[in-house]
Scaffold this motif. Structure first.
Motif, PDB file in Angstrom:
ATOM      1  N   TYR A 568      22.522  -3.202  31.002  1.00 22.43           N
ATOM      2  CA  TYR A 568      21.605  -2.776  29.951  1.00 22.43           C
ATOM      3  C   TYR A 568      20.924  -3.965  29.279  1.00 22.43           C
ATOM      4  O   TYR A 568      19.738  -3.912  28.952  1.00 22.43           O
ATOM      5  CB  TYR A 568      22.352  -1.925  28.924  1.00 22.43           C
ATOM      6  N   GLY A 569      21.642  -5.049  29.044  1.00 18.07           N
ATOM      7  CA  GLY A 569      21.041  -6.231  28.427  1.00 18.07           C
ATOM      8  C   GLY A 569      19.943  -6.816  29.284  1.00 18.07           C
ATOM      9  O   GLY A 569      18.873  -7.179  28.808  1.00 18.07           O
ATOM     10  N   LEU A 570      20.215  -6.921  30.620  1.00 19.03           N
ATOM     11  CA  LEU A 570      19.176  -7.446  31.514  1.00 19.03           C
ATOM     12  C   LEU A 570      17.981  -6.519  31.579  1.00 19.03           C
ATOM     13  O   LEU A 570      16.832  -6.957  31.635  1.00 19.03           O
ATOM     14  CB  LEU A 570      19.781  -7.645  32.909  1.00 19.03           C
ATOM     15  N   ALA A 571      18.236  -5.248  31.540  1.00 21.14           N
ATOM     16  CA  ALA A 571      17.129  -4.291  31.572  1.00 21.14           C
ATOM     17  C   ALA A 571      16.257  -4.437  30.329  1.00 21.14           C
ATOM     18  O   ALA A 571      15.021  -4.377  30.396  1.00 21.14           O
ATOM     19  CB  ALA A 571      17.679  -2.870  31.694  1.00 21.14           C
ATOM     20  N   ILE A 572      16.908  -4.627  29.181  1.00 19.86           N
ATOM     21  CA  ILE A 572      16.142  -4.796  27.936  1.00 19.86           C
ATOM     22  C   ILE A 572      15.287  -6.053  28.010  1.00 19.86           C
ATOM     23  O   ILE A 572      14.100  -6.061  27.641  1.00 19.86           O
ATOM     24  CB  ILE A 572      17.099  -4.841  26.734  1.00 19.86           C
ATOM     25  N   MET A 573      15.863  -7.181  28.489  1.00 22.45           N
ATOM     26  CA  MET A 573      15.101  -8.425  28.569  1.00 22.45           C
ATOM     27  C   MET A 573      13.941  -8.296  29.543  1.00 22.45           C
ATOM     28  O   MET A 573      12.820  -8.773  29.274  1.00 22.45           O
ATOM     29  CB  MET A 573      16.035  -9.574  28.986  1.00 22.45           C
ATOM     30  N   ASN A 574      14.190  -7.642  30.685  1.00 27.96           N
ATOM     31  CA  ASN A 574      13.092  -7.459  31.646  1.00 27.96           C
ATOM     32  C   ASN A 574      11.980  -6.581  31.063  1.00 27.96           C
ATOM     33  O   ASN A 574      10.791  -6.837  31.275  1.00 27.96           O
ATOM     34  CB  ASN A 574      13.631  -6.853  32.934  1.00 27.96           C
ATOM     35  N   GLU A 575      12.388  -5.547  30.330  1.00 25.28           N
ATOM     36  CA  GLU A 575      11.387  -4.655  29.735  1.00 25.28           C
ATOM     37  C   GLU A 575      10.523  -5.412  28.727  1.00 25.28           C
ATOM     38  O   GLU A 575       9.299  -5.282  28.688  1.00 25.28           O
ATOM     39  CB  GLU A 575      12.097  -3.475  29.073  1.00 25.28           C
ATOM     40  N   ARG A 576      11.167  -6.229  27.901  1.00 25.19           N
ATOM     41  CA  ARG A 576      10.413  -6.966  26.877  1.00 25.19           C
ATOM     42  C   ARG A 576       9.545  -8.056  27.513  1.00 25.19           C
ATOM     43  O   ARG A 576       8.449  -8.346  27.028  1.00 25.19           O
ATOM     44  CB  ARG A 576      11.369  -7.557  25.848  1.00 25.19           C
ATOM     45  N   SER A 577      10.023  -8.683  28.588  1.00 27.30           N
ATOM     46  CA  SER A 577       9.203  -9.699  29.248  1.00 27.30           C
ATOM     47  C   SER A 577       7.960  -9.083  29.865  1.00 27.30           C
ATOM     48  O   SER A 577       6.902  -9.718  29.912  1.00 27.30           O
ATOM     49  CB  SER A 577      10.031 -10.442  30.307  1.00 27.30           C
ATOM     50  N   ARG A 578       8.084  -7.831  30.347  1.00 26.11           N
ATOM     51  CA  ARG A 578       6.897  -7.163  30.891  1.00 26.11           C
ATOM     52  C   ARG A 578       5.859  -6.899  29.796  1.00 26.11           C
ATOM     53  O   ARG A 578       4.658  -6.983  30.042  1.00 26.11           O
ATOM     54  CB  ARG A 578       7.307  -5.855  31.566  1.00 26.11           C
ATOM     55  N   HIS A 579       6.322  -6.606  28.576  1.00 28.08           N
ATOM     56  CA  HIS A 579       5.388  -6.448  27.464  1.00 28.08           C
ATOM     57  C   HIS A 579       4.676  -7.763  27.138  1.00 28.08           C
ATOM     58  O   HIS A 579       3.582  -7.743  26.569  1.00 28.08           O
ATOM     59  CB  HIS A 579       6.128  -5.931  26.222  1.00 28.08           C
ATOM     60  N   LEU A 580       5.288  -8.877  27.462  1.00 31.27           N
ATOM     61  CA  LEU A 580       4.666 -10.193  27.257  1.00 31.27           C
ATOM     62  C   LEU A 580       3.851 -10.638  28.461  1.00 31.27           C
ATOM     63  O   LEU A 580       3.338 -11.767  28.473  1.00 31.27           O
ATOM     64  CB  LEU A 580       5.748 -11.245  26.972  1.00 31.27           C
ATOM     65  N   ASN A 581       3.745  -9.768  29.468  1.00 29.62           N
ATOM     66  CA  ASN A 581       3.072 -10.144  30.716  1.00 29.62           C
ATOM     67  C   ASN A 581       3.751 -11.349  31.370  1.00 29.62           C
ATOM     68  O   ASN A 581       3.091 -12.221  31.954  1.00 29.62           O
ATOM     69  CB  ASN A 581       1.586 -10.452  30.483  1.00 29.62           C
ATOM     70  N   GLY A 582       5.079 -11.367  31.238  1.00 24.30           N
ATOM     71  CA  GLY A 582       5.846 -12.462  31.835  1.00 24.30           C
ATOM     72  C   GLY A 582       6.990 -11.929  32.676  1.00 24.30           C
ATOM     73  O   GLY A 582       7.039 -10.751  33.047  1.00 24.30           O
ATOM     74  N   LYS A 583       7.951 -12.811  32.967  1.00 30.96           N
ATOM     75  CA  LYS A 583       9.075 -12.435  33.819  1.00 30.96           C
ATOM     76  C   LYS A 583      10.290 -13.243  33.411  1.00 30.96           C
ATOM     77  O   LYS A 583      10.189 -14.431  33.110  1.00 30.96           O
ATOM     78  CB  LYS A 583       8.744 -12.700  35.287  1.00 30.96           C
ATOM     79  N   VAL A 584      11.447 -12.586  33.406  1.00 32.59           N
ATOM     80  CA  VAL A 584      12.709 -13.247  33.070  1.00 32.59           C
ATOM     81  C   VAL A 584      13.456 -13.572  34.359  1.00 32.59           C
ATOM     82  O   VAL A 584      13.581 -12.722  35.241  1.00 32.59           O
ATOM     83  CB  VAL A 584      13.569 -12.357  32.160  1.00 32.59           C
ATOM     84  N   GLU A 585      13.895 -14.836  34.468  1.00 38.04           N
ATOM     85  CA  GLU A 585      14.669 -15.280  35.624  1.00 38.04           C
ATOM     86  C   GLU A 585      15.999 -15.847  35.144  1.00 38.04           C
ATOM     87  O   GLU A 585      16.039 -16.612  34.154  1.00 38.04           O
ATOM     88  CB  GLU A 585      13.908 -16.342  36.417  1.00 38.04           C
TER      89      GLU A 585
END
Length: 613
Positions: A568-585
């Motif tokens: 769930y934590g990774l999903a939240i970070m990925n969701e928020r990075s998409r709102h920033l037009n970015g990507k979490v690695e």
């Protein structure tokens, strides 16, 4: 031009020319007559001398004859005869002239030529001792004396005439000089002094000064021109002074209007946290009008037919809308006057085809409003429309923000807590089936998964509550991160460091919220699972103007499938990075530990690229 010449025919130059000509003429006449008199008297001394010598020569002839010196006597007779016939006495030898001198000369000359000379010549030529004609010689001497006296009288007479002429010339000169002095004094000096004084007074600002110059010359013309100029300048100065006063009044009035509009704009800009005080604005508008007009502010809703707010300035009673038709205020019909002597004008409060209300103006004087009052009322109506439009826009934005926030809450609940509860519901179903089938050996693993799921759901609920309570105050993103780091340090023994390098970059509120949530989620994962000693959070701008977020820890690292550790934590970070037009690695570090990287392009850079394109 001919009229001016006729009116000013006595020219100052004529005065000066006649004066100079008179003085010059008197001088020349005096010199000429004096020269003529002195020229006539030039031979008087010679005549007196020669006439006196003739007397001596007569005695000399007598003495020569008495001594018997005949030759000497003859020579003396010849010399005396030459003297009597001298060219100086040519005029006197004629009796045609009435001059007394000629008579005396003629008698003495004839006595010499006709009586004494023949006798003396005969006596000088006789052989015997000559007899002296004593009586005739005495008579000749007497006549010669009379002639000398007459020559003297003539000479004295010429000198006397010259003196008389000089006295006359002096009198004439003094008289002419007095007349010229009087003319220069009264016709030139006095008018010039008056004109000079007038010029000084006009130069000092006394534009109404008038000069009195009598006469019909150039100075009188100049005085008339100066009077006309002074009158014109005084008139122009009065007009200019009136215009300056009028412009000053207009500027003062415009300053009051601008001050009112500025204060209104300031109140509108400051009204984002509190409602706008229309009563104060209407009072200020009424004060800026400073007239005998009565104002009324009516505000309508888009669908209403009666004002929801009806205001009038303080100490001015508000007219009840029931006394007139409100359709005129809304622009749908003309005004219905309250009485026959009221002047009714309306200034609609309209912006973007949206009618918010109207400013009603009434005046007991049946005259149109001045232009400056109409401009002020139009500007005030535009300001009110802007304020109401901003208020409506703010309300709409607030509604959209509430809807957006609720959408975010629903998405967060769906992506985290709802899925956790679904998972727990599935485990409860499995537990129920194992109980129904009496497979008690399968219940313990299910119970353990339920316990772990409940713990995870509870933790996610707390994180969601923390997220929903999140706010960024006036300190901005940096202040919120420092506060988050402070909270993390209180919850763990790890050394948490923050490296914030975005102080000169503007981020919009959405970007700040998503960044803060990603940092909180990644930091919380590191604290809960890394078992490390150091946690580093870094925010900086890269060369390509993108923003990079690095979260490093020196813990045990991550497994090959990190999504199973905290789905769930990774999903939240990925969701928020998409709102920033970015990507979490997320990947392990070479020196040990885990690194979380998030890169995105800030909104202001994208706006610059769009505007440039």
């Amino acid at each position: 031009m001919e009229k001016i010449k006729q009116r000013y025919s006595y020219s100052v130059m004529n005065y000066i020319t006649v004066s100079l000509a008179s003085i010059f003429g008197i001088g020349l006449l005096s010199i000429f007559i004096s020269y003529w008199v002195t020229d006539m008297s030039d031979k008087d001394a010679q005549a007196i001398n020669m006439s006196g010598s003739m007397r001596m020569q007569t005695y000399h002839i007598g003495l020569a004859l008495q001594r018997g010196e005949k030759q000497e006597a003859i020579e003396a007779i010849d010399r005396l005869d030459e003297t009597w016939n001298h060219a100086l006495f040519i005029k006197q030898r004629s009796l045609n002239s009435s001059d007394p001198l000629n008579g005396y000369f003629y008698r003495a000359y004839n006595h010499w030529q006709q009586e004494l000379k023949p006798l003396l010549v005969s006596e000088a030529n006789s052989v015997s001792l000559p007899a002296l004609p004593i009586k005739m010689i005495d008579k000749q001497v007497h006549l010669t004396d009379e002639l000398v006296d007459q020559f003297q009288k003539e000479a004295e007479g010429r000198i006397r005439n010259l003196r008389l002429f000089q006295v006359f010339v002096l009198f004439i000169t003094v008289s002419v000089g007095s007349v010229i002095f009087y003319l220069l004094k009264n016709r030139i000096e006095k008018p010039l002094l008056q004109l000079t004084q007038a010029a000084h007074r006009i130069g000092k600002g006394d534009f109404g000064h008038q000069v009195e110059v009598d006469g019909r010359d150039e100075l009188a013309l100049l005085g008339a021109v100066i009077n006309q100029m002074s009158t014109s300048i005084s008139h122009m100065y009065d007009e200019l002074d009136d215009r300056v006063k009028q412009r000053t009044q207009e500027l003062r009035r415009n300053n009051i209007n601008l001050e009112f509009l500025l204060n209104t704009a300031r109140r509108i800009l400051d009204s984002h946290n509190k409602p706008l005080d229309f009563q104060q604005l209407l009072d200020d508008l009424s004060g800026a009008m400073h007239g005998n007009t009565t104002l009324e502010l009516c505000l309508f809703t888009a669908q209403g037919d009666k004002p929801y707010l009806q205001l009038a300035p303080h100490q001015t009673p508000t007219t009840d809308c029931t006394l007139r038709s409100c359709e005129g205020c809304q622009g749908q019909a003309p005004f219905t006057p309250i009485d026959s002597i009221s002047l009714n004008e309306k200034f609609p409060i309209v912006r973007d085809d949206m009618h918010y209300g109207v400013i009603n103006v009434r005046s007991p004087v049946m005259t149109p409003l001045p232009e400056w009052q109409e401009q002020l009322l139009r500007s005030a109506a535009d300001q009110f429309a802007l304020a109401l439009s901003l208020s409506a826009q703010k309300d709409q934005e607030h509604r959209l923000a509430m809807l957006n926030e609720r959408t975010v809450i629903a998405r967060e609940l769906h992506d985290s807590l709802a899925q956790a509860l679904s998972y727990l519901q599935i485990q409860v179903t499995r537990l129920q089936k194992s109980h129904d089938k009496q497979k008690y050996d399968l219940q313990q693993p299910i119970i353990d998964e339920l316990r772990e799921g409940l713990s995870s759901a509870y933790r996610q609920l707390r994180e969601l509550l923390t997220t929903f309570r999140l706010k960024i105050d006036t300190g901005g993103l940096q202040g919120a991160l420092e506060n988050t780091v402070k909270q993390l340090r209180e919850r763990t023994d790890m050394h948490v460091n923050l490296h914030y390098q975005l102080s000169n970059l503007p981020l919009n509120p959405t970007e700040e919220i998503h960044l803060l949530q990603i940092i909180r989620e990644a930091s919380q994962n590191a604290i809960n699972h890394s078992k490390g000693e150091h946690l580093s959070i870094s925010l900086k701008q890269l060369a390509d103007k993108s923003i990079e977020l690095l979260i490093d820890d020196d813990g045990i690292g991550i497994p090959d499938t990190p999504e199973k550790l905290n789905h769930y934590g990774l999903a939240i970070m990925n969701e928020r990075s998409r709102h920033l037009n970015g990507k979490v690695e997320i990947f392990p570090r070479e020196e040990g530990g885990t690194r979380v990287v998030c890169r995105f392009q800030p909104g202001f850079i994208e706006q610059q690229v769009t505007s440039t394109a």
